[in-house]
Design an enzyme around this catalytic site. Structure first.
Site, PDB file in Angstrom:
ATOM      1  NE  ARG A  69      -3.267   2.140   2.246  1.00 31.03           N
ATOM      2  CZ  ARG A  69      -4.048   3.210   3.034  1.00 31.03           C
ATOM      3  NH1 ARG A  69      -3.814   2.720   4.594  1.00 31.03           N
ATOM      4  NH2 ARG A  69      -4.751   4.193   3.069  1.00 31.03           N
ATOM      5  CG  HIS A  70      -1.026   4.961  -0.821  1.00 27.82           C
ATOM      6  ND1 HIS A  70      -1.020   6.147   0.176  1.00 27.82           N
ATOM      7  CD2 HIS A  70      -2.071   4.691  -0.936  1.00 27.82           C
ATOM      8  CE1 HIS A  70      -2.601   6.277   0.336  1.00 27.82           C
ATOM      9  NE2 HIS A  70      -3.567   4.766  -0.807  1.00 27.82           N
ATOM     10  N   GLY A  71       2.096   5.225   0.919  1.00 26.74           N
ATOM     11  CA  GLY A  71       2.636   5.629   1.717  1.00 26.74           C
ATOM     12  C   GLY A  71       1.522   6.646   2.469  1.00 26.74           C
ATOM     13  CB  ALA A 380       3.398   2.282   4.169  1.00 26.42           C
TER      14      ALA A 380
END
Length: 465
Positions: A69-71, A380
C-alpha cells in the site's frame, strides 16, 4: 483532629480527580495511536520480530513477491475543504472551558491538551489540488520498508538494479508513483534508476474494484448495514455523548467529531514522533469504539463480511502463485497500490479471519478480533511472500508470508513456514479459476461493453446529423 482528617480527605479526592483527567500530551505510551484503522502510522504498528522469523535453516531465499500500500498521504478533498472548520471548533472548546465554564467534572481535557488545541492552526498550504498526495513521511515509509527487507534478504534484493530481475508496477496515482520511487531509492540509493511497467487502460490486477459494479454496489455501509446499525447502538451514542461532554458542549455534530478524529489520525501519521493536538480530544477507550465502526465498514466492504469478497482479488493471488512458481526472472515483483487491494488480497488468502463475524452488537466480545485494519492495512501496509529453496529438506520449496514485517500464522503451515506444495493445493480453486468469471461478471466485460455502447451511441448521433 477532625479538621485535619477532613483536609486529608479533600486532598485525596482532589488527587483522585486529577488522576481521572487523561492527558494525551503527557502519555508516553499513546496506545490509542495503534487503533487508527487505515490511517494508522506504519512506524507505530510494524512488526519488530523479523530477526527470529526470516531465517529458515537449510533453506536459501530465492524470490520475493510484494503487494505494498502507498505511504502516508494527504486528506481527501472533502476533508481538506472541511478542515478550516476545526479552527471554529478550537475556539468554541477554549470558550467552553475558559468562559462558559462547561468543563465536565470527570474526564475533562487536561491543561496541556487544552493549551495545545488552543494553539492549533490549519496548514493552509494543503489545498484540494494536492489531495491524497504522498507526504514526506509517506515517502520515508516506503524507503524504510525497502531497506528493512533488503537488510534481511540481501541476496534476493541486490542493490544494483536490473530490469529483468526486478519488476515494479504502480497504479495511476501520484501517491503510488511516489511510493514506488521511495521504495526504489531505499533499494538502490537513487529513485531514478528503476522503471515501472506500463499501466494498462483497465488495471484489473491492482485496481479491479474500479471495474466491478457488483463489488461497488454491495451494501457495506448504507441503510441496514452492520456499520449503520453500530452507529445507532447504545455504545456508539454513549461514546458520542461522552466526547461531547469532554469538550464542554451540550451538543456536537457527529461530523465534527469525525473531523477531529480524522485530523488526529492524519497529523499523527504525518509526524510520527510528535503528537497531534486533536488526539487529546479522545480518551483511549473512545478511540477503540470509533475504530470498531471503521473495522465493520472494511470487514463488509473488503473483508470476510461477504463471502464474495474472498473471491474478488483473484488476479493478484494468481499472479503471486505464477510468479513464485516460475524458476526464471523476474525474481522480485513489487506492486504499489491501495488499501482496498491489500485488504481483498488478505481476504482471498484467508489471513486474519475470525471464527465469529464482526457485527454491530458484539463490540465487547470482539476486542481481541483478528480483523483489525489498524494492523492489517495501515499507511504503507505490505504483504510479502518470500520463496525458499531447501536442498536438504523433503519439501524442496517453502515460503514465508509477511504482513507488515510480521510472519503470517496460518493454521495449515508450520509456525509461519509453509510448504510450497501446500500453498498451491490450498489456493488451487483460485489458481484454476477464470478471474473474469470467478466473482465479478460485470468486471472487464462490463467495461468493454460500456465502451462499445458509448461508441455505438456516438455513431448513431453522427449519422443522424
Amino acid at each position: 483532629m477532625r479538621l485535619l482528617l477532613l483536609l486529608t480527605a479533600l486532598l485525596a479526592l482532589q488527587l483522585v480527580g486529577g488522576q481521572e483527567d487523561y492527558c494525551f500530551g503527557k502519555d508516553a505510551e499513546r496506545e490509542q495511536t495503534r487503533h487508527f484503522t487505515s490511517k494508522t502510522a506504519y512506524q507505530i504498528v510494524k512488526g519488530t520480530n523479523m530477526d527470529k522469523q526470516y531465517q529458515v535453516p537449510g533453506c536459501e531465499p530465492k524470490k520475493m513477491w510484494i503487494f505494498h500500500r502507498h505511504g502516508t498521504r494527504l486528506p481527501t478533498p472533502n476533508t481538506i475543504r472541511a478542515a478550516p472548520r476545526l479552527e471554529d471548533l478550537r475556539d468554541q472548546i477554549v470558550k467552553n472551558y475558559r468562559v462558559l465554564r462547561t468543563k465536565p467534572e470527570t474526564n475533562a481535557l487536561c491543561s496541556t491538551d487544552l493549551i495545545a488545541i488552543q494553539m492549533w492552526k490549519w496548514n493552509t498550504s494543503i489545498t484540494v489540488d494536492i489531495e491524497e498526495h504522498l507526504t514526506t513521511q509517506g515517502y520515508e515509509d516506503l524507503r524504510g520498508t525497502a531497506k528493512v527487507y533488503q537488510h534481511y534478504y540481501p541476496t534476493v534484493l541486490p542493490t544494483r538494479y536490473n530490469d529483468s530481475y526486478y519488476l515494479f508496477r504502480h497504479t495511476d496515482t501520484q501517491r503510488t508513483t511516489e511510493s514506488f520511487k521511495g521504495f526504489t531509492e531505499g533499494l538502490f540509493g537513487d529513485n531514478t534508476v528503476a522503471t515501472a511497467a506500463d499501466i494498462p487502460e483497465q488495471d484489473l490486477l491492482l485496481r479491479p474494484y474500479d471495474y466491478c459494479n457488483d463489488f461497488k454496489d454491495k451494501n457495506y455501509k448504507g441503510e441496514g448495514s452492520e456499520y449503520q446499525k453500530y452507529r445507532t447502538s447504545a455504545i456508539w451514542n454513549r461514546t458520542v455523548d461522552d466526547i461531547t461532554k469532554r469538550l464542554g458542549f451540550t451538543f456536537l455534530a457527529e461530523e465534527d467529531i469525525e473531523l477531529m478524529y480524522d485530523m488526529c489520525r492524519y497529523e499523527q501519521a504525518w509526524q510520527v514522533d510528535r503528537t497531534s493536538v486533536w488526539c487529546g480530544a479522545f480518551l483511549p477507550e473512545q478511540v477503540t469504539v470509533l475504530e470498531y465502526a471503521e473495522d465493520l465498514k472494511y470487514y463488509y466492504g473488503s473483508g470476510y463480511g461477504f463471502e464474495e469478497n474472498t473471491k474478488f482479488n483473484c488476479r493478484a493471488v494468481q499472479d503471486m502463485l505464477t510468479r513464485l512458481s516460475s524458476p526464471v526472472s523476474p525474481h522480485v515483483i513489487a506492486y504499489f497500490a491501495h488499501s482496498t487491494g491489500l485488504q481483498t488480497l488478505l481476504t482471498a488468502l484467508g489471513i486474519n479471519k475470525d471464527d465469529v463475524a464482526l457485527r454491530a452488537d458484539n463490540y465487547n466480545s470482539m476486542t481481541s478480533r483478528r480483523w483489525k485494519t489498524s494492523l492489517l492495512g495501515p499507511f504503507a501496509g505490505n504483504f510479502v511472500a518470500v520463496k525458499y529453496e531447501c536442498t536438504e529438506a523433503l519439501e524442496k520449496e517453502k515460503v514465508v508470508f509477511f504482513l507488515n514485517q510480521n510472519a503470517v500464522e496460518l493454521d495449515w503451515c508450520n509456525v509461519g513456514l509453509c510448504d510450497w506444495s501446500q500453498v498451491l493445493e490450498h489456493y488451487k480453486t483460485i489458481s484454476e479459476a477464470n478471474c473474469d468469471e470467478y466473482y465479478c461478471r460485470s468486471g472487464a466485460m462490463a467495461g468493454r461493453a460500456s465502451l462499445l455502447f458509448t461508441a455505438l451511441i456516438a455513431a448513431i448521433v453522427y449519422l443522424m446529423h
